[in-house]
Design an enzyme around this catalytic site. Structure first.
Site, PDB file in Angstrom:
ATOM      1  N   ASP A 284      -8.608  -6.261 -12.120  1.00 52.78           N
ATOM      2  CA  ASP A 284      -9.718  -5.912 -13.132  1.00 52.78           C
ATOM      3  C   ASP A 284      -9.388  -7.005 -14.491  1.00 52.78           C
ATOM      4  OD1 ASP A 284     -11.720  -5.550 -14.964  1.00 52.78           O
ATOM      5  OD2 ASP A 284     -10.974  -3.382 -15.025  1.00 52.78           O
ATOM      6  N   ILE A 285     -10.157  -8.058 -14.626  1.00 53.54           N
ATOM      7  CA  ILE A 285      -9.963  -9.011 -15.582  1.00 53.54           C
ATOM      8  C   ILE A 285     -10.073  -8.600 -16.866  1.00 53.54           C
ATOM      9  CG2 ILE A 285     -10.010 -11.046 -13.920  1.00 53.54           C
ATOM     10  CD1 ILE A 285     -12.553 -11.578 -15.560  1.00 53.54           C
TER      11      ILE A 285
ATOM     12  N   TRP B 201     -25.944 -24.168 -11.146  1.00 51.77           N
ATOM     13  CA  TRP B 201     -26.035 -23.173 -10.237  1.00 51.77           C
ATOM     14  C   TRP B 201     -25.074 -23.241  -9.325  1.00 51.77           C
ATOM     15  CZ3 TRP B 201     -29.634 -19.722  -8.353  1.00 51.77           C
ATOM     16  CH2 TRP B 201     -31.002 -19.619  -8.821  1.00 51.77           C
TER      17      TRP B 201
ATOM     18  N   GLN C  21     -19.678 -15.670  -4.839  1.00 55.50           N
ATOM     19  CA  GLN C  21     -20.179 -16.674  -4.275  1.00 55.50           C
ATOM     20  C   GLN C  21     -18.853 -17.939  -4.460  1.00 55.50           C
ATOM     21  OE1 GLN C  21     -24.170 -18.353  -4.558  1.00 55.50           O
ATOM     22  NE2 GLN C  21     -24.133 -17.050  -6.405  1.00 55.50           N
ATOM     23  N   LEU C  22     -18.698 -18.242  -5.588  1.00 54.54           N
ATOM     24  CA  LEU C  22     -17.523 -19.384  -5.862  1.00 54.54           C
ATOM     25  C   LEU C  22     -16.195 -18.746  -5.178  1.00 54.54           C
ATOM     26  CD1 LEU C  22     -16.883 -21.980  -7.194  1.00 54.54           C
ATOM     27  CD2 LEU C  22     -16.443 -20.642  -9.211  1.00 54.54           C
TER      28      LEU C  22
ATOM     29  N   THR D 277     -21.713 -22.122 -18.224  1.00 53.53           N
ATOM     30  CA  THR D 277     -23.212 -22.394 -17.597  1.00 53.53           C
ATOM     31  C   THR D 277     -23.691 -23.395 -18.473  1.00 53.53           C
ATOM     32  OG1 THR D 277     -25.093 -21.233 -17.502  1.00 53.53           O
ATOM     33  CG2 THR D 277     -23.737 -20.486 -19.268  1.00 53.53           C
TER      34      THR D 277
ATOM     35  N   ALA E 243     -17.066 -13.011 -13.262  1.00 52.73           N
ATOM     36  CA  ALA E 243     -18.165 -13.181 -14.285  1.00 52.73           C
ATOM     37  C   ALA E 243     -19.161 -11.814 -14.274  1.00 52.73           C
ATOM     38  CB  ALA E 243     -18.909 -14.468 -14.269  1.00 52.73           C
ATOM     39  N   TYR E 244     -19.864 -11.801 -15.471  1.00 52.70           N
ATOM     40  CA  TYR E 244     -20.930 -10.998 -15.480  1.00 52.70           C
ATOM     41  C   TYR E 244     -22.263 -11.924 -15.308  1.00 52.70           C
ATOM     42  CZ  TYR E 244     -24.277  -7.428 -17.122  1.00 52.70           C
ATOM     43  OH  TYR E 244     -25.464  -6.764 -17.234  1.00 52.70           O
TER      44      TYR E 244
ATOM     45  N   TYR F 291     -26.513 -13.482 -22.320  1.00 51.43           N
ATOM     46  CA  TYR F 291     -25.350 -13.825 -21.263  1.00 51.43           C
ATOM     47  C   TYR F 291     -24.819 -15.388 -21.825  1.00 51.43           C
ATOM     48  CZ  TYR F 291     -24.731 -16.555 -16.916  1.00 51.43           C
ATOM     49  OH  TYR F 291     -23.943 -17.432 -15.949  1.00 51.43           O
TER      50      TYR F 291
HETATM   51  N1  LIG Z   1     -24.454 -18.143  -9.788  1.00 52.87           N
HETATM   52  C1  LIG Z   1     -24.749 -19.030 -10.306  1.00 52.87           C
HETATM   53  O1  LIG Z   1     -25.683 -20.047 -10.082  1.00 52.87           O
HETATM   54  C2  LIG Z   1     -24.102 -19.486 -11.700  1.00 52.87           C
HETATM   55  C3  LIG Z   1     -24.682 -20.584 -12.597  1.00 52.87           C
HETATM   56  C4  LIG Z   1     -24.056 -20.924 -13.521  1.00 52.87           C
HETATM   57  C5  LIG Z   1     -22.690 -20.457 -13.745  1.00 52.87           C
HETATM   58  N2  LIG Z   1     -22.237 -19.674 -12.999  1.00 52.87           N
HETATM   59  C6  LIG Z   1     -20.811 -19.353 -13.171  1.00 52.87           C
HETATM   60  O2  LIG Z   1     -20.033 -19.495 -11.937  1.00 52.87           O
HETATM   61  C7  LIG Z   1     -18.730 -18.577 -11.924  1.00 52.87           C
HETATM   62  C8  LIG Z   1     -19.139 -18.154 -10.534  1.00 52.87           C
HETATM   63  O3  LIG Z   1     -20.147 -17.535 -10.181  1.00 52.87           O
HETATM   64  P1  LIG Z   1     -20.429 -16.890  -9.011  1.00 52.87           P
HETATM   65  O4  LIG Z   1     -22.122 -16.947  -8.749  1.00 52.87           O
HETATM   66  O5  LIG Z   1     -19.561 -17.257  -7.787  1.00 52.87           O
HETATM   67  O6  LIG Z   1     -20.525 -15.390  -9.471  1.00 52.87           O
HETATM   68  P2  LIG Z   1     -20.732 -14.015  -8.474  1.00 52.87           P
HETATM   69  O7  LIG Z   1     -20.988 -14.059  -7.120  1.00 52.87           O
HETATM   70  O8  LIG Z   1     -21.463 -12.781  -9.382  1.00 52.87           O
HETATM   71  O9  LIG Z   1     -18.815 -13.310  -8.422  1.00 52.87           O
HETATM   72  C9  LIG Z   1     -18.220 -12.732  -9.558  1.00 52.87           C
HETATM   73  C10 LIG Z   1     -17.188 -11.894  -8.816  1.00 52.87           C
HETATM   74  O10 LIG Z   1     -16.503 -11.362  -9.953  1.00 52.87           O
HETATM   75  C11 LIG Z   1     -16.521  -9.694  -9.629  1.00 52.87           C
HETATM   76  N3  LIG Z   1     -16.120  -9.374 -10.778  1.00 52.87           N
HETATM   77  C12 LIG Z   1     -16.939  -8.328 -11.435  1.00 52.87           C
HETATM   78  N4  LIG Z   1     -16.318  -7.955 -12.477  1.00 52.87           N
HETATM   79  C13 LIG Z   1     -15.105  -8.064 -12.604  1.00 52.87           C
HETATM   80  C14 LIG Z   1     -13.754  -7.546 -12.930  1.00 52.87           C
HETATM   81  N5  LIG Z   1     -14.056  -6.811 -14.091  1.00 52.87           N
HETATM   82  N6  LIG Z   1     -12.637  -8.060 -12.736  1.00 52.87           N
HETATM   83  C15 LIG Z   1     -12.542  -8.793 -11.504  1.00 52.87           C
HETATM   84  N7  LIG Z   1     -13.755  -9.364 -10.813  1.00 52.87           N
HETATM   85  C16 LIG Z   1     -14.839  -8.887 -11.160  1.00 52.87           C
HETATM   86  C17 LIG Z   1     -17.769  -9.586  -8.994  1.00 52.87           C
HETATM   87  O11 LIG Z   1     -17.681  -8.099  -8.343  1.00 52.87           O
HETATM   88  P3  LIG Z   1     -19.199  -7.388  -8.132  1.00 52.87           P
HETATM   89  O12 LIG Z   1     -20.031  -8.472  -7.460  1.00 52.87           O
HETATM   90  O13 LIG Z   1     -18.869  -6.320  -7.256  1.00 52.87           O
HETATM   91  O14 LIG Z   1     -19.294  -7.169  -9.675  1.00 52.87           O
HETATM   92  C18 LIG Z   1     -18.055 -10.761  -8.054  1.00 52.87           C
HETATM   93  O15 LIG Z   1     -17.055 -10.704  -7.038  1.00 52.87           O
HETATM   94  C19 LIG Z   1     -19.161 -17.460 -12.979  1.00 52.87           C
HETATM   95  O16 LIG Z   1     -18.637 -17.816 -14.084  1.00 52.87           O
HETATM   96  C20 LIG Z   1     -20.620 -17.598 -13.463  1.00 52.87           C
HETATM   97  O17 LIG Z   1     -21.112 -16.914 -14.753  1.00 52.87           O
HETATM   98  C21 LIG Z   1     -22.825 -19.120 -11.829  1.00 52.87           C
END
Ligand SMILES: NC(=O)c1ccc[n+]([C@@H]2O[C@H](COP(=O)([O-])OP(=O)(O)OC[C@H]3O[C@@H](n4cnc5c(N)ncnc54)[C@H](OP(=O)(O)O)[C@@H]3O)[C@@H](O)[C@H]2O)c1
Length: 175
Positions: free
Chosen positions: A35-36, A149, A10-11, A100, A59-60, A124
């Protein structure tokens, strides 16, 4: 040059649009390109690319599944962010990574500040809190952004999640 990791999320997806609109040069990678969790691959990747900023969007994020996939969660949310900080330090780039509000337990009655002590409850959030600590210890040009979020159109997003909840709610009503 800016390096984005986890660029298909998303981000990462929306960040690319912003950087593009601002005419800023960037390299967008997701786990297929970079792969990070593999620090040697990251070191090799950044070589000779004049990277001056790394933005880690990877992130996971499966909060529930993390209770079982503890190792994977720590790998992605604690150790990999630290390793990216170390690589950023080696190449003299600035570094941004995301955390988070779950690092807090939510019991405070007034708004949280950066100075508040973390008190994570789940796997998490414990991994994220550990990641913050490791990153800030590893490199003083690191920025940790805590968000509650992320709203975007890519990947599993707020819209698709709420649509799923609404659908389940409708099914309950029918039943
Ligand atoms: N989403 C939220 O509402 C939320 C809330 C609080 C904090 N955050 C934080 O904000 C940040 C961005 O979140 P987001 O929602 O944009 O996350 P996201 O949509 O889950 O995106 C994470 C990306 O990282 C990829 N990824 C997974 N394993 C990887 C690896 N080993 N090496 C490189 N890339 C890899 C994922 O691929 P796959 O999808 O194929 O696994 C996905 O494309 C993260 O740190 C998250 O924890 C998010």
């Amino acid at each position: 040059m800016i390096l984005i990791t986890g660029a298909n999320g998303q981000l990462g997806h929306d960040l690319q649009k912003i950087l593009h609109a601002e005419n800023l040069e960037f390299i967008a990678t997701d786990y297929k390109e970079l792969d990070i969790t593999n620090i040697d691959a990251v070191r090799e990747f950044v070589k000779d690319k004049n990277i001056d900023l790394i933005i880690n969007c990877a992130a996971y994020n499966n909060v529930d599944k993390a209770e079982e996939e503890v190792e994977m969660c720590y790998k992605l949310n604690a150790y990999a962010p630290r390793d990216l900080a170390l690589v950023a330090k080696e190449i003299g780039a600035e570094y941004i990574t995301y955390s988070t509000d779950f690092v807090f337990d939510g019991s405070k009655k007034t708004p949280y500040t950066e100075e508040d002590k973390v008190s994570p409850l789940s796997v998490y959030s414990k991994a994220k809190a550990e990641g913050e600590k490791l990153v800030l210890e590893a490199y003083d040009k690191s920025f940790v952004i805590r968000t509650s979020w992320v709203f975007g159109i890519a990947n599993n997003n707020f819209n698709s999640a709420t649509r799923f909840v609404m659908k389940s709610y409708d099914m309950l009503k029918v039943a």
